[in-house]
Design a protein around this motif. Structure first.
Motif, PDB file in Angstrom:
ATOM      1  N   VAL A 119       0.851  -1.199   0.000  1.00 35.60           N
ATOM      2  CA  VAL A 119       0.000   0.000   0.000  1.00 35.60           C
ATOM      3  C   VAL A 119       0.883   1.244   0.000  1.00 35.60           C
ATOM      4  O   VAL A 119       0.627   2.214  -0.724  1.00 35.60           O
ATOM      5  CB  VAL A 119      -0.952   0.005   1.225  1.00 35.60           C
ATOM      6  CG1 VAL A 119      -1.678   1.330   1.340  1.00 35.60           C
ATOM      7  CG2 VAL A 119      -1.960  -1.131   1.113  1.00 35.60           C
ATOM      8  N   GLU A 120       1.952   1.195   0.787  1.00 33.66           N
ATOM      9  CA  GLU A 120       2.854   2.345   0.835  1.00 33.66           C
ATOM     10  C   GLU A 120       3.492   2.586  -0.536  1.00 33.66           C
ATOM     11  O   GLU A 120       3.516   3.718  -1.026  1.00 33.66           O
ATOM     12  CB  GLU A 120       3.946   2.130   1.891  1.00 33.66           C
ATOM     13  CG  GLU A 120       4.889   3.329   1.939  1.00 33.66           C
ATOM     14  CD  GLU A 120       5.941   3.241   3.034  1.00 33.66           C
ATOM     15  OE1 GLU A 120       6.114   2.163   3.629  1.00 33.66           O
ATOM     16  OE2 GLU A 120       6.593   4.276   3.268  1.00 33.66           O
ATOM     17  N   ASP A 121       4.007   1.517  -1.156  1.00 34.01           N
ATOM     18  CA  ASP A 121       4.634   1.660  -2.476  1.00 34.01           C
ATOM     19  C   ASP A 121       3.647   2.249  -3.474  1.00 34.01           C
ATOM     20  O   ASP A 121       3.977   3.160  -4.241  1.00 34.01           O
ATOM     21  CB  ASP A 121       5.118   0.296  -2.987  1.00 34.01           C
ATOM     22  CG  ASP A 121       6.296  -0.229  -2.175  1.00 34.01           C
ATOM     23  OD1 ASP A 121       6.865   0.556  -1.382  1.00 34.01           O
ATOM     24  OD2 ASP A 121       6.627  -1.422  -2.315  1.00 34.01           O
ATOM     25  N   ASP A 122       2.438   1.707  -3.470  1.00 40.46           N
ATOM     26  CA  ASP A 122       1.372   2.170  -4.358  1.00 40.46           C
ATOM     27  C   ASP A 122       1.069   3.648  -4.152  1.00 40.46           C
ATOM     28  O   ASP A 122       0.972   4.428  -5.102  1.00 40.46           O
ATOM     29  CB  ASP A 122       0.078   1.402  -4.014  1.00 40.46           C
ATOM     30  CG  ASP A 122      -0.314   0.460  -5.122  1.00 40.46           C
ATOM     31  OD1 ASP A 122       0.584   0.062  -5.899  1.00 40.46           O
ATOM     32  OD2 ASP A 122      -1.516   0.129  -5.197  1.00 40.46           O
ATOM     33  N   ALA A 123       0.910   3.999  -2.882  1.00 42.01           N
ATOM     34  CA  ALA A 123       0.552   5.383  -2.546  1.00 42.01           C
ATOM     35  C   ALA A 123       1.672   6.323  -2.975  1.00 42.01           C
ATOM     36  O   ALA A 123       1.426   7.364  -3.587  1.00 42.01           O
ATOM     37  CB  ALA A 123       0.282   5.512  -1.054  1.00 42.01           C
ATOM     38  N   ARG A 124       2.920   5.945  -2.681  1.00 42.36           N
ATOM     39  CA  ARG A 124       4.037   6.845  -3.014  1.00 42.36           C
ATOM     40  C   ARG A 124       4.221   6.956  -4.519  1.00 42.36           C
ATOM     41  O   ARG A 124       4.597   8.002  -5.035  1.00 42.36           O
ATOM     42  CB  ARG A 124       5.326   6.390  -2.336  1.00 42.36           C
ATOM     43  CG  ARG A 124       5.263   6.525  -0.827  1.00 42.36           C
ATOM     44  CD  ARG A 124       6.614   6.563  -0.150  1.00 42.36           C
ATOM     45  NE  ARG A 124       6.461   6.423   1.293  1.00 42.36           N
ATOM     46  CZ  ARG A 124       6.120   7.422   2.117  1.00 42.36           C
ATOM     47  NH1 ARG A 124       5.925   8.636   1.640  1.00 42.36           N
ATOM     48  NH2 ARG A 124       5.979   7.205   3.413  1.00 42.36           N
ATOM     49  N   GLU A 125       3.957   5.852  -5.230  1.00 44.52           N
ATOM     50  CA  GLU A 125       4.094   5.888  -6.685  1.00 44.52           C
ATOM     51  C   GLU A 125       3.022   6.783  -7.317  1.00 44.52           C
ATOM     52  O   GLU A 125       3.310   7.571  -8.215  1.00 44.52           O
ATOM     53  CB  GLU A 125       3.983   4.467  -7.241  1.00 44.52           C
ATOM     54  CG  GLU A 125       4.336   4.380  -8.714  1.00 44.52           C
ATOM     55  CD  GLU A 125       4.233   2.944  -9.222  1.00 44.52           C
ATOM     56  OE1 GLU A 125       4.699   2.035  -8.499  1.00 44.52           O
ATOM     57  OE2 GLU A 125       3.677   2.762 -10.322  1.00 44.52           O
ATOM     58  N   ASN A 126       1.811   6.677  -6.813  1.00 47.37           N
ATOM     59  CA  ASN A 126       0.700   7.427  -7.401  1.00 47.37           C
ATOM     60  C   ASN A 126       0.597   8.865  -6.898  1.00 47.37           C
ATOM     61  O   ASN A 126       0.211   9.759  -7.635  1.00 47.37           O
ATOM     62  CB  ASN A 126      -0.626   6.713  -7.120  1.00 47.37           C
ATOM     63  CG  ASN A 126      -0.771   5.473  -7.965  1.00 47.37           C
ATOM     64  OD1 ASN A 126      -0.923   5.550  -9.178  1.00 47.37           O
ATOM     65  ND2 ASN A 126      -0.675   4.314  -7.330  1.00 47.37           N
ATOM     66  N   LEU A 127       0.897   9.059  -5.640  1.00 48.87           N
ATOM     67  CA  LEU A 127       0.636  10.367  -5.031  1.00 48.87           C
ATOM     68  C   LEU A 127       1.916  11.138  -4.732  1.00 48.87           C
ATOM     69  O   LEU A 127       1.885  12.302  -4.354  1.00 48.87           O
ATOM     70  CB  LEU A 127      -0.175  10.185  -3.743  1.00 48.87           C
ATOM     71  CG  LEU A 127      -1.481   9.412  -3.908  1.00 48.87           C
ATOM     72  CD1 LEU A 127      -2.024   8.947  -2.570  1.00 48.87           C
ATOM     73  CD2 LEU A 127      -2.519  10.284  -4.616  1.00 48.87           C
ATOM     74  N   ARG A 128       3.032  10.460  -4.863  1.00 50.84           N
ATOM     75  CA  ARG A 128       4.372  11.059  -4.720  1.00 50.84           C
ATOM     76  C   ARG A 128       4.516  11.911  -3.455  1.00 50.84           C
ATOM     77  O   ARG A 128       4.269  11.446  -2.383  1.00 50.84           O
ATOM     78  CB  ARG A 128       4.707  11.847  -5.990  1.00 50.84           C
ATOM     79  CG  ARG A 128       4.630  10.916  -7.203  1.00 50.84           C
ATOM     80  CD  ARG A 128       5.214  11.462  -8.445  1.00 50.84           C
ATOM     81  NE  ARG A 128       5.119  10.420  -9.469  1.00 50.84           N
ATOM     82  CZ  ARG A 128       6.113   9.593  -9.783  1.00 50.84           C
ATOM     83  NH1 ARG A 128       7.283   9.707  -9.205  1.00 50.84           N
ATOM     84  NH2 ARG A 128       5.931   8.650 -10.685  1.00 50.84           N
ATOM     85  N   ASP A 129       4.897  13.170  -3.657  1.00 50.84           N
ATOM     86  CA  ASP A 129       5.208  14.029  -2.508  1.00 50.84           C
ATOM     87  C   ASP A 129       4.006  14.340  -1.633  1.00 50.84           C
ATOM     88  O   ASP A 129       4.152  14.907  -0.555  1.00 50.84           O
ATOM     89  CB  ASP A 129       5.818  15.341  -2.995  1.00 50.84           C
ATOM     90  CG  ASP A 129       7.209  15.114  -3.548  1.00 50.84           C
ATOM     91  OD1 ASP A 129       7.759  14.010  -3.306  1.00 50.84           O
ATOM     92  OD2 ASP A 129       7.737  16.018  -4.214  1.00 50.84           O
ATOM     93  N   LEU A 130       2.820  13.981  -2.121  1.00 49.13           N
ATOM     94  CA  LEU A 130       1.638  14.219  -1.294  1.00 49.13           C
ATOM     95  C   LEU A 130       1.619  13.299  -0.079  1.00 49.13           C
ATOM     96  O   LEU A 130       0.937  13.572   0.904  1.00 49.13           O
ATOM     97  CB  LEU A 130       0.355  13.979  -2.099  1.00 49.13           C
ATOM     98  CG  LEU A 130      -0.162  15.117  -2.963  1.00 49.13           C
ATOM     99  CD1 LEU A 130      -1.501  14.733  -3.561  1.00 49.13           C
ATOM    100  CD2 LEU A 130      -0.302  16.402  -2.135  1.00 49.13           C
ATOM    101  N   VAL A 131       2.362  12.208  -0.150  1.00 51.64           N
ATOM    102  CA  VAL A 131       2.365  11.260   0.970  1.00 51.64           C
ATOM    103  C   VAL A 131       3.389  11.711   2.015  1.00 51.64           C
ATOM    104  O   VAL A 131       4.558  11.923   1.695  1.00 51.64           O
ATOM    105  CB  VAL A 131       2.699   9.835   0.490  1.00 51.64           C
ATOM    106  CG1 VAL A 131       2.593   8.844   1.641  1.00 51.64           C
ATOM    107  CG2 VAL A 131       1.775   9.427  -0.657  1.00 51.64           C
ATOM    108  N   PHE A 132       2.939  11.875   3.228  1.00 54.47           N
ATOM    109  CA  PHE A 132       3.859  12.239   4.310  1.00 54.47           C
ATOM    110  C   PHE A 132       4.936  11.168   4.460  1.00 54.47           C
ATOM    111  O   PHE A 132       4.652   9.965   4.345  1.00 54.47           O
ATOM    112  CB  PHE A 132       3.108  12.358   5.639  1.00 54.47           C
ATOM    113  CG  PHE A 132       2.355  13.638   5.818  1.00 54.47           C
ATOM    114  CD1 PHE A 132       3.002  14.810   6.195  1.00 54.47           C
ATOM    115  CD2 PHE A 132       0.983  13.685   5.613  1.00 54.47           C
ATOM    116  CE1 PHE A 132       2.304  15.994   6.364  1.00 54.47           C
ATOM    117  CE2 PHE A 132       0.268  14.872   5.782  1.00 54.47           C
ATOM    118  CZ  PHE A 132       0.933  16.026   6.164  1.00 54.47           C
TER     119      PHE A 132
END
Ligand code: ADP
Ligand code: MG
Length: 266
Positions: A207-220
């Motif tokens: 989930v973290e990889d997915d979130a960071r790939e899709n949302l990039r810098d938006l993820v804390f």
């Protein structure tokens, strides 16, 4: 910290995700407490009829004489709605189940989406010298959440580290876009924060990889671990920082507060 002469407005952050049980209330309470610990003056607005944030901060139902509902629907002043908590620098506007009828009661009100916006901009607010207002939203994209987004400068989206976490995010993003187009062009996404993260679980990592790939810098960068102390604290009417200051949950919310402040500088 009570500098009555200052003119800067508090930063208003809505903590929103239409899914229930993803960590909105836990994040609202403990991020607010961590900011307060750093010396910031913080007001938490409980915008969920379930009133979990109010309970978690130790405001008993019979103490909730003036609530978010009164602020939105009635003519009550902000001054009367703001309650002290046991945490220094942390104030709360509590909620009761009354709030669940606001959606329907406000339908014919022309200003229905702007009620919280206007309430939080009453001149009386200056006396509290607030740095932050954190709004704990209900698990829905209803009129209450719209009120939060119209009132806010930015949105923090807690994302539970489990399967289907990113599902529903597009609906939330569409709502944010709609609010920008109609009522609050400056509404920003402060960030997405991964909650209930379990390092031993591959799914959390995915989930973290997915979130960071899709949302990039938006993820804390800060990730909130699954920590049983976080789930225990509210039943003692304590923030995690009071209940177990050394816990991993405490450390994580302190880090999140510091990251938030750091991001604001850039
Ligand atoms: P929401 O406000 O989005 O409905 P909550 O913050 O109430 O979500 O969290 C849902 C449940 O999960 C609560 O029982 C809460 O105590 C628990 N919880 C939230 N975050 C964590 C965490 N990081 N670790 C363990 N339990 C958590
Ligand atoms: Mg909640």
């Amino acid at each position: 910290m009570s500098d009555l002469s200052r003119t800067t407005q508090p930063k208003i952050i809505a903590v929103a995700n239409q899914k229930g049980g993803v960590g909105k209330t836990t994040t609202s309470i403990n991020l607010a407490a961590a900011l307060a610990e750093l010396g910031r003056n913080v007001l938490l607005v409980d915008l969920d009829p379930q009133g979990n944030a109010s309970t978690g901060l130790g405001i008993e139902p019979d103490e909730r004489n003036v609530t978010t509902y009164d602020l939105l629907v009635g003519e009550e002043s902000l001054f009367d709605a703001i309650h002290k908590t046991t945490v220094e620098n942390l104030l709360v506007i509590p909620a009761t189940t009354d709030l669940s009828s606001a959606d329907i009661e406000l339908i014919s009100n022309e200003k229905r989406s702007f009620l919280l916006h206007d309430a939080l901009r009453q001149p009386a607010i200056d006396a509290f010298a607030l740095d932050y207002i954190i709004i704990d939203c209900p698990p829905s994209l209803n009129l209450l959440t719209i009120n939060a987004m119209v009132a806010a400068d930015s949105v923090i989206v807690p994302l539970q580290s489990e399967f289907y976490a990113l599902e529903g995010l597009s609906q939330l993003m569409l709502t944010i876009r709609e609010v920008r187009l109609t009522a609050n062009p400056d509404l920003a996404i402060e960030g997405v924060v991964l909650t209930m993260y379990d390092r031993r679980n591959n799914l959390s990592q995915q989930v973290e990889d997915d979130a960071r790939e899709n949302l990039r810098d938006l993820v804390f960068k800060t990730v909130i671990p699954r920590n049983v102390r976080l789930s225990e604290a509210p039943s003692f009417a304590m923030t995690i920082l009071e209940y177990d200051p050394q816990s991993r949950g405490s450390q994580a919310y302190r880090e999140l507060a510091e990251e938030l402040i750091e991001r604001e500088k850039t």
